[in-house]
Enzyme design. Sequence first.
Site, PDB file in Angstrom:
ATOM      1  N   ASP A  85       0.925  -1.340  -0.037  1.00  0.00           N
ATOM      2  CA  ASP A  85       0.035  -0.132   0.049  1.00  0.00           C
ATOM      3  C   ASP A  85       0.860   1.147   0.025  1.00  0.00           C
ATOM      4  O   ASP A  85       2.036   1.184   0.106  1.00  0.00           O
ATOM      5  CB  ASP A  85      -1.000   0.043   1.319  1.00  0.00           C
ATOM      6  CG  ASP A  85      -2.098   0.825   0.995  1.00  0.00           C
ATOM      7  OD1 ASP A  85      -2.391   1.729   0.086  1.00  0.00           O
ATOM      8  OD2 ASP A  85      -2.920   0.868   1.682  1.00  0.00           O
ATOM      9  N   GLY A  99      -5.021   7.270   4.662  1.00  0.00           N
ATOM     10  CA  GLY A  99      -6.295   7.609   4.687  1.00  0.00           C
ATOM     11  C   GLY A  99      -6.773   8.733   3.895  1.00  0.00           C
ATOM     12  O   GLY A  99      -8.180   8.951   3.895  1.00  0.00           O
ATOM     13  N   ARG A 100      -5.875   9.189   2.933  1.00  0.00           N
ATOM     14  CA  ARG A 100      -6.664  10.097   1.962  1.00  0.00           C
ATOM     15  C   ARG A 100      -7.793   9.644   0.962  1.00  0.00           C
ATOM     16  O   ARG A 100      -8.645  10.297   0.669  1.00  0.00           O
ATOM     17  CB  ARG A 100      -5.480  10.801   1.193  1.00  0.00           C
ATOM     18  CG  ARG A 100      -4.465  11.530   1.985  1.00  0.00           C
ATOM     19  CD  ARG A 100      -5.069  12.773   2.797  1.00  0.00           C
ATOM     20  NE  ARG A 100      -6.098  13.802   1.920  1.00  0.00           N
ATOM     21  CZ  ARG A 100      -6.694  14.665   2.362  1.00  0.00           C
ATOM     22  NH1 ARG A 100      -6.978  14.586   3.639  1.00  0.00           N
ATOM     23  NH2 ARG A 100      -7.195  15.534   1.672  1.00  0.00           N
ATOM     24  N   GLU A 107      -8.114  -0.799   5.256  1.00  0.00           N
ATOM     25  CA  GLU A 107      -6.746  -1.093   5.126  1.00  0.00           C
ATOM     26  C   GLU A 107      -5.835  -1.286   6.182  1.00  0.00           C
ATOM     27  O   GLU A 107      -4.985  -2.272   6.309  1.00  0.00           O
ATOM     28  CB  GLU A 107      -6.125   0.398   4.375  1.00  0.00           C
ATOM     29  CG  GLU A 107      -6.499   0.605   3.116  1.00  0.00           C
ATOM     30  CD  GLU A 107      -6.230   1.794   2.402  1.00  0.00           C
ATOM     31  OE1 GLU A 107      -5.937   2.091   1.264  1.00  0.00           O
ATOM     32  OE2 GLU A 107      -5.756   2.837   3.140  1.00  0.00           O
TER      33      GLU A 107
END
Length: 229
Positions: A85, A99-100, A107
């Site tokens: 990620d 977390g945008r 996740e």
Amino acid sequence: MNVEEMKKAVARAALEFIEDDMVVGLGTGSTTAYFIRYLGEMIEKGKVEDIYGVPPPIKQKFLRMESGVPVLSLDQVDAIDIAVDGADEVDPNLNLIKGRGAALTMEKIIEYRAGTFIVLVDESKLVDYLCQKMPVPIEVIPAAWKAILEELSIFNAKAELRMGVKKDGPVVTENGNFIIDAKFPRIDDPLDMEIELNTIPGVVENGIFADIADIVLVGTKEGVKRLER
């Protein structure tokens, strides 16, 4: 290399960790999208076999249609070998802000379960301390968002409800919740802050990922740099 070339370079570098018979946790974001595309090409060419991806639910349908990566849901697997990620910020101890894309809760669940968590970033995401550039996304129950904004003022945070782009109203997560973006003066103890934020009633999860990344692949103008905990 420009930024897009850096993203592609780290995505290709992450393929070196992929072996046959792996379950791979997959996140969101532009750099991860390159990795997923390249992974699909590897599978199509027969370079690896029996690979399954586990993405957040919101990405499952798109992955099946676009990438060629076979997809399983989290409840269909017993273990995740590797998760890959991106991140919005990475501090010197490999703590992250993520977390945008508003998928931070799933996740974090996927990446916490992974045997190895590999983070893909370009060099602009490296910071001296968390919250140096980016706010911390916090997923909250809709009925509690105003109360949580007031609670965050205790931390001297500049916090606001994230509003949708090209849609009316706030951003709604795949879990049906809202996102608050909280900009703290600085975060010196990410693990403590991560735990403390999650004790606020109405908070579902927050975008501090402390002590979870194993390897960070950084795209630079000179090439890919590997950082390890």
